[in-house]
Design a protein around this motif. Structure first.
Motif, PDB file in Angstrom:
ATOM      1  N   VAL A 141      51.550 -21.175  45.985  1.00 25.67           N
ATOM      2  CA  VAL A 141      51.880 -20.338  44.857  1.00 25.67           C
ATOM      3  C   VAL A 141      52.458 -21.309  43.870  1.00 25.67           C
ATOM      4  CG1 VAL A 141      52.587 -18.504  43.520  1.00 25.67           C
ATOM      5  CG2 VAL A 141      52.133 -18.474  46.072  1.00 25.67           C
ATOM      6  N   ASP A 142      51.648 -21.862  42.772  1.00 23.59           N
ATOM      7  CA  ASP A 142      52.222 -22.881  41.974  1.00 23.59           C
ATOM      8  C   ASP A 142      52.968 -22.064  40.749  1.00 23.59           C
ATOM      9  OD1 ASP A 142      49.431 -25.322  41.840  1.00 23.59           O
ATOM     10  OD2 ASP A 142      51.049 -24.990  43.086  1.00 23.59           O
ATOM     11  N   GLU A 143      52.362 -21.273  40.359  1.00 18.68           N
ATOM     12  CA  GLU A 143      53.021 -20.597  39.067  1.00 18.68           C
ATOM     13  C   GLU A 143      53.183 -19.093  39.029  1.00 18.68           C
ATOM     14  OE1 GLU A 143      50.890 -23.004  36.171  1.00 18.68           O
ATOM     15  OE2 GLU A 143      52.510 -22.916  35.144  1.00 18.68           O
ATOM     16  N   VAL A 144      54.122 -18.291  38.513  1.00 25.48           N
ATOM     17  CA  VAL A 144      54.133 -16.786  38.596  1.00 25.48           C
ATOM     18  C   VAL A 144      54.409 -16.514  37.271  1.00 25.48           C
ATOM     19  CG1 VAL A 144      54.950 -14.700  39.444  1.00 25.48           C
ATOM     20  CG2 VAL A 144      54.797 -16.489  41.112  1.00 25.48           C
ATOM     21  N   TYR A 145      53.599 -15.736  36.440  1.00 28.88           N
ATOM     22  CA  TYR A 145      53.741 -15.021  35.136  1.00 28.88           C
ATOM     23  C   TYR A 145      53.983 -13.645  35.160  1.00 28.88           C
ATOM     24  CZ  TYR A 145      51.770 -19.433  33.575  1.00 28.88           C
ATOM     25  OH  TYR A 145      51.298 -20.737  33.372  1.00 28.88           O
ATOM     26  N   LEU A 146      55.308 -13.274  34.583  1.00 28.10           N
ATOM     27  CA  LEU A 146      55.358 -11.829  34.623  1.00 28.10           C
ATOM     28  C   LEU A 146      54.948 -11.301  32.822  1.00 28.10           C
ATOM     29  CD1 LEU A 146      56.200  -9.420  35.827  1.00 28.10           C
ATOM     30  CD2 LEU A 146      58.602  -9.554  34.919  1.00 28.10           C
ATOM     31  N   ILE A 147      53.910 -10.717  32.490  1.00 32.49           N
ATOM     32  CA  ILE A 147      53.421 -10.388  31.167  1.00 32.49           C
ATOM     33  C   ILE A 147      53.620  -9.094  30.860  1.00 32.49           C
ATOM     34  CG2 ILE A 147      51.549 -10.881  29.652  1.00 32.49           C
ATOM     35  CD1 ILE A 147      50.405 -12.912  31.946  1.00 32.49           C
ATOM     36  N   ASP A 148      53.769  -8.665  29.707  1.00 33.73           N
ATOM     37  CA  ASP A 148      53.949  -7.567  29.000  1.00 33.73           C
ATOM     38  C   ASP A 148      52.289  -7.054  28.730  1.00 33.73           C
ATOM     39  OD1 ASP A 148      55.229  -5.901  25.878  1.00 33.73           O
ATOM     40  OD2 ASP A 148      54.042  -4.898  27.733  1.00 33.73           O
ATOM     41  N   PRO A 149      51.617  -6.319  29.413  1.00 32.44           N
ATOM     42  CA  PRO A 149      50.395  -5.782  29.429  1.00 32.44           C
ATOM     43  C   PRO A 149      50.097  -5.377  27.676  1.00 32.44           C
ATOM     44  CG  PRO A 149      51.307  -4.107  30.666  1.00 32.44           C
ATOM     45  CD  PRO A 149      52.354  -5.171  30.363  1.00 32.44           C
ATOM     46  N   ARG A 150      51.152  -4.571  27.184  1.00 30.55           N
ATOM     47  CA  ARG A 150      50.679  -4.091  25.863  1.00 30.55           C
ATOM     48  C   ARG A 150      50.619  -4.977  24.806  1.00 30.55           C
ATOM     49  NH1 ARG A 150      56.060  -0.658  26.884  1.00 30.55           N
ATOM     50  NH2 ARG A 150      56.535  -2.788  27.628  1.00 30.55           N
ATOM     51  N   GLY A 152      50.861  -8.693  25.262  1.00 39.53           N
ATOM     52  CA  GLY A 152      50.588  -9.849  25.971  1.00 39.53           C
ATOM     53  C   GLY A 152      51.664 -10.890  25.845  1.00 39.53           C
ATOM     54  N   LEU A 153      52.786 -10.640  25.478  1.00 36.32           N
ATOM     55  CA  LEU A 153      53.611 -11.645  25.443  1.00 36.32           C
ATOM     56  C   LEU A 153      54.311 -11.753  26.796  1.00 36.32           C
ATOM     57  CD1 LEU A 153      55.891 -10.336  22.498  1.00 36.32           C
ATOM     58  CD2 LEU A 153      54.074 -12.085  22.391  1.00 36.32           C
ATOM     59  N   LEU A 154      54.997 -13.165  26.929  1.00 34.45           N
ATOM     60  CA  LEU A 154      55.421 -13.464  28.323  1.00 34.45           C
ATOM     61  C   LEU A 154      56.879 -13.170  28.629  1.00 34.45           C
ATOM     62  CD1 LEU A 154      55.028 -15.321  30.912  1.00 34.45           C
ATOM     63  CD2 LEU A 154      56.111 -17.099  29.776  1.00 34.45           C
ATOM     64  N   ILE A 155      56.993 -12.267  29.549  1.00 36.63           N
ATOM     65  CA  ILE A 155      58.506 -11.901  29.893  1.00 36.63           C
ATOM     66  C   ILE A 155      59.321 -12.795  30.746  1.00 36.63           C
ATOM     67  CG2 ILE A 155      59.748  -9.810  31.255  1.00 36.63           C
ATOM     68  CD1 ILE A 155      57.258  -8.257  30.893  1.00 36.63           C
ATOM     69  N   GLU A 156      58.683 -13.511  31.623  1.00 33.05           N
ATOM     70  CA  GLU A 156      59.183 -14.414  32.572  1.00 33.05           C
ATOM     71  C   GLU A 156      58.367 -15.160  33.208  1.00 33.05           C
ATOM     72  OE1 GLU A 156      62.315 -15.575  32.069  1.00 33.05           O
ATOM     73  OE2 GLU A 156      62.004 -17.172  33.031  1.00 33.05           O
ATOM     74  N   HIS A 157      58.602 -16.354  33.361  1.00 33.42           N
ATOM     75  CA  HIS A 157      57.701 -17.379  34.194  1.00 33.42           C
ATOM     76  C   HIS A 157      58.491 -18.400  34.871  1.00 33.42           C
ATOM     77  CE1 HIS A 157      55.805 -21.438  34.202  1.00 33.42           C
ATOM     78  NE2 HIS A 157      54.882 -20.767  34.545  1.00 33.42           N
ATOM     79  N   VAL A 158      58.008 -18.708  36.389  1.00 33.53           N
ATOM     80  CA  VAL A 158      58.667 -19.727  37.439  1.00 33.53           C
ATOM     81  C   VAL A 158      57.498 -20.309  37.793  1.00 33.53           C
ATOM     82  CG1 VAL A 158      60.661 -18.117  37.865  1.00 33.53           C
ATOM     83  CG2 VAL A 158      58.306 -17.995  39.145  1.00 33.53           C
ATOM     84  N   GLU A 168      53.191 -21.877  28.232  1.00 34.79           N
ATOM     85  CA  GLU A 168      53.225 -20.788  28.992  1.00 34.79           C
ATOM     86  C   GLU A 168      52.805 -19.307  28.247  1.00 34.79           C
ATOM     87  OE1 GLU A 168      57.208 -22.579  31.012  1.00 34.79           O
ATOM     88  OE2 GLU A 168      57.299 -20.537  29.783  1.00 34.79           O
ATOM     89  N   ASP A 169      53.081 -19.530  26.828  1.00 29.31           N
ATOM     90  CA  ASP A 169      52.754 -18.257  25.974  1.00 29.31           C
ATOM     91  C   ASP A 169      51.304 -18.138  25.595  1.00 29.31           C
ATOM     92  OD1 ASP A 169      55.724 -19.026  24.340  1.00 29.31           O
ATOM     93  OD2 ASP A 169      55.538 -17.658  25.775  1.00 29.31           O
ATOM     94  N   ALA A 170      50.761 -19.357  25.910  1.00 29.27           N
ATOM     95  CA  ALA A 170      49.441 -19.349  25.451  1.00 29.27           C
ATOM     96  C   ALA A 170      48.527 -18.832  26.651  1.00 29.27           C
ATOM     97  CB  ALA A 170      48.791 -20.713  25.081  1.00 29.27           C
ATOM     98  N   GLY A 249      60.330  -8.688  23.261  1.00 33.81           N
ATOM     99  CA  GLY A 249      59.815 -10.090  23.207  1.00 33.81           C
ATOM    100  C   GLY A 249      60.655 -11.112  23.504  1.00 33.81           C
ATOM    101  N   GLU A 250      62.177 -11.135  23.823  1.00 29.52           N
ATOM    102  CA  GLU A 250      62.983 -11.778  24.473  1.00 29.52           C
ATOM    103  C   GLU A 250      62.745 -12.166  25.862  1.00 29.52           C
ATOM    104  OE1 GLU A 250      64.377 -12.962  20.680  1.00 29.52           O
ATOM    105  OE2 GLU A 250      65.006 -14.002  22.864  1.00 29.52           O
ATOM    106  N   ARG A 251      62.830 -13.494  26.337  1.00 29.66           N
ATOM    107  CA  ARG A 251      62.434 -13.902  27.782  1.00 29.66           C
ATOM    108  C   ARG A 251      63.516 -13.298  28.567  1.00 29.66           C
ATOM    109  NH1 ARG A 251      59.184 -18.578  28.174  1.00 29.66           N
ATOM    110  NH2 ARG A 251      59.698 -18.611  30.367  1.00 29.66           N
ATOM    111  N   CYS A 252      63.316 -12.599  29.793  1.00 31.79           N
ATOM    112  CA  CYS A 252      64.099 -12.082  30.646  1.00 31.79           C
ATOM    113  C   CYS A 252      64.410 -12.917  31.629  1.00 31.79           C
ATOM    114  CB  CYS A 252      63.609 -10.791  31.186  1.00 31.79           C
ATOM    115  SG  CYS A 252      63.213  -9.544  30.107  1.00 31.79           S
ATOM    116  N   GLU A 253      65.584 -13.871  31.594  1.00 32.00           N
ATOM    117  CA  GLU A 253      65.766 -14.848  32.526  1.00 32.00           C
ATOM    118  C   GLU A 253      66.322 -14.272  33.991  1.00 32.00           C
ATOM    119  OE1 GLU A 253      66.975 -18.278  29.283  1.00 32.00           O
ATOM    120  OE2 GLU A 253      68.462 -17.559  30.668  1.00 32.00           O
TER     121      GLU A 253
END
Length: 621
Positions: A141-150, A152-158, A168-170, A249-253
């Motif tokens: 598993v190279d990357e994991v994205y947590l996205i707000d489906p409503r 399309g903004l990125l919540i957090e990414h590892v 990441e946002d794109a 819209g703020e990243r959830c670290e």
């Protein structure tokens, strides 16, 4: 009598009437009836349930219809409410099905595998089927994205430490857009994309009410990985439900550790074999390996060459590459490199860039469609070509404003101001940084003003200085003309003498041979005409001086011829001197007037007064 009867009724039935009225008002008021029903409804439902299923059967159909309509109208709310409960139940059902499948697979392959495989499976503590599956599943598993489906903004990414950085946002926005596209185009309900394969990568998507988890996987992932992803989404909704539901819209670290647990990987274990190749087979294998290695090396070199050319084209302003590839067209395997896209005519030569990248000119195949580029370098180059910028002028682009600096003639500045805004990518032209030479400005000023011979013009430090005499109309016109000369910092007309020839001619005509009538002796017949006469004389003197032709007046006395000759001569002189004195008090300079000595009237003429004659002082000199 009637009033006594009414009082008797009130005494006998007043209390019952008040109670009856109160009961009537209570029955007529909907709020009162609702409160009464609410008081007895729980006991009534409880008593009906103890006496039989009649009440539940009566409520079954309306409740079913109401629930069906509510789910149809807003299925997302019910899905969000049931998600934490239904997820584990569905996962347990799938796990039981997989266990059954594993048992069947184990029975199917148990007798077909070699003893070595069964021994290795037993040594690993796995069934034969689990061993086969483990050997075939190599993933990371190279990357994991947590996205707000409503939104399309990125919540957090590892991501895995050795993976490349990406936008990441794109990617988050693109995944959301793909989800909506799949749902709108290929699904009748609320189904969404769960898995996608992109080259060597697999993207697994797990949906939640307020968050969507997307895992980018290299290789073939196992099924338990999806279970872990589902559990991660459920756990995040249980522990951070409010944070996800009201995502701003703020990243959830704080969610990163939960997502990092999904970065799993699995490697193929090293195996050894006691099999040895014979020398001929080994030589054949080596030759085959060398050929394959050369082919791989050659392909890598071609890819690098193509990438270098592609990068040079991409970096060049005015060129857009839409496709590029290399291919062999002959048995000699000569590589031909082909690019497609768009190119502005003023952009760099693609063939030259190909040669610089190491590609022979005859092997560069170019298919570019023409287009007009709005990149600043191309816009500036196009402006220089169209405007034919002189040496010493530099052009640049500030947003959509063409900025020119240096020194240029006025005609070029006019051309730039006129044609510049018509160029693609240019809306205005800034010539404030362009200075014009005094000679160029002088030529432009002369061209615009067309000065008469009596006017001298010079330009000093960008300022036009005009000296001499000129007509009022010409002076009025050059004020506007000088204001339109680009590069001219100002003008000085302080040494200009304004001449009004039309007015001067009119005054000469009006005052020539003008006669001021006298009565007996030296009494002016109408003294009220003298102020206007004096005003005209002063104006004529000023205009004549401005025109360079000073003027004066000769005042000659007139008599009617009666009386002695000597007396009339003396009376004429007295009348002329009297008028000069009167005009002097009205502002006419005494130096501009003199008494005429020549006889103005011949015998037989009977007029009394003073004749005014306009004379030219320059002619007299």
């Amino acid at each position: 009598m009637a009033s006594d009867l009414d009082r008797l009724k009130d005494l006998l039935f007043g209390h019952e009437k008040k109670a009856l009225d109160a009961l009537t008002r209570r029955l007529d008021t909907a709020e009162s009836r609702t409160a009464d029903v609410a008081d007895v409804l729980p006991d009534a439902i409880d008593r009906s349930a103890r006496h039989g299923p009649k009440l539940s059967q009566s409520l079954k159909k309306p409740l079913e219809e109401t629930l069906t309509e509510a789910i149809t109208r807003d299925p997302q709310r019910f899905a969000a409410a049931l998600y934490p409960v239904m997820g584990p139940a569905i996962r347990r059902a799938i796990a039981e099905a997989l266990k059954s499948l594993m048992a069947s697979l184990n029975r199917a392959v148990d007798t077909s595998l070699s003893p070595t495989a069964r021994w290795r499976a037993r040594r690993a503590g796995l069934t034969v089927a689990e061993f086969v599956l483990r050997e075939s599943l190599i993933f990371r598993v190279d990357e994991v994205y947590l996205i707000d489906p409503r939104s399309g903004l990125l919540i957090e990414h590892v991501r895995h430490p050795d993976t490349d950085d990406k936008d990441e946002d794109a990617i988050s926005a693109m995944l959301s857009a793909i989800q909506e596209f799949v749902r709108d185009s290929f699904s009748d309900g609320d189904d969404r994309l769960a898995s996608a394969t992109i080259g060597e990568f697999t993207v697994w998507v797990c949906q939640g009410p307020f968050a969507m988890l997307a895992a980018v996987i290299r290789g073939t992932p196992p099924q338990d990985l999806r279970n872990q992803l589902d559990m991660t989404v459920e756990r995040l909704h249980l522990t951070h439900n409010a944070r996800l539901e009201h995502f701003d819209g703020e990243r959830c670290e704080e969610l990163a550790p939960e997502l990092a647990s999904c970065l799993r990987y699995k490697l193929r274990p090293a195996t050894t074999s006691g099999f040895r190749l014979s020398p001929p087979l080994l030589l054949t294998a080596l030759l085959f390996l060398a050929a394959v290695s050369y082919g791989i090396y050659d392909r890598i070199q071609r890819q690098r060459t193509l990438a270098a050319w592609n990068a040079a084209l991409t970096d060049a302003p005015g060129i857009v590459v839409t496709a590029s590839r290399h291919e062999s067209r002959s048995w000699r395997r000569h590589a031909y490199y082909q690019v497609e896209g768009l190119r502005d005519p003023l952009a760099a030569d693609p063939v030259r860039l190909a040669v610089e990248a190491g590609i022979p000119a005859d092997r560069a195949v170019i298919h570019f469609a023409p287009y007009v580029s709005l990149e600043p370098e191309i816009v500036v180059a196009r402006a220089g070509a169209v405007l034919k910028s002189p040496e010493g002028v530099e052009l640049s682009l500030n947003a959509t404003t063409l900025v020119a600096t240096g020194e240029a003639g006025v005609s070029w500045q006019d051309k730039a101001a006129r044609l510049g805004p018509a160029l693609p990518g240019v809306t205005s032209v800034d010539l404030s940084g362009v200075s014009s030479s005094d000679a160029a400005l002088y030529a432009e000023v002369v061209r615009r003003t067309v000065p008469p011979e009596s006017v001298r013009i010079r330009v000093e430090d960008g300022v036009a200085i005009l000296e001499g005499r000129a007509e009022r109309d010409w002076v009025s016109r050059i004020e506007t003309e000088l204001g339109q000369v680009d590069g001219l910092r100002g003008h000085d007309l302080s040494d200009m003498v304004v001449v009004n020839s039309v007015e001067l001619t009119r005054l000469r005509s009006a005052l020539s041979d003008r006669i001021v009538a006298y009565s007996v002796g030296t009494s002016v017949a109408r003294s009220d005409q003298l102020p206007e006469l004096a005003s005209d004389m002063r104006a004529l003197l000023a205009l004549a001086a401005a025109a360079g032709d000073p003027a004066g007046f000769t005042l000659t006395g007139l008599t009617d011829g009666s009386g002695a000759l000597v007396a009339n001569r003396r009376l004429r002189a007295q009348r002329a001197e009297d008028l000069i004195a009167r005009l002097q008090t009205l502002g006419v300079p005494a130096t501009a007037m003199r008494v005429g000595t020549r006889e103005a009237l011949g015998p037989g003429m009977s007029r009394r007064g003073v004749r005014i004659t306009v004379r030219s002082e320059s002619a007299a000199q």
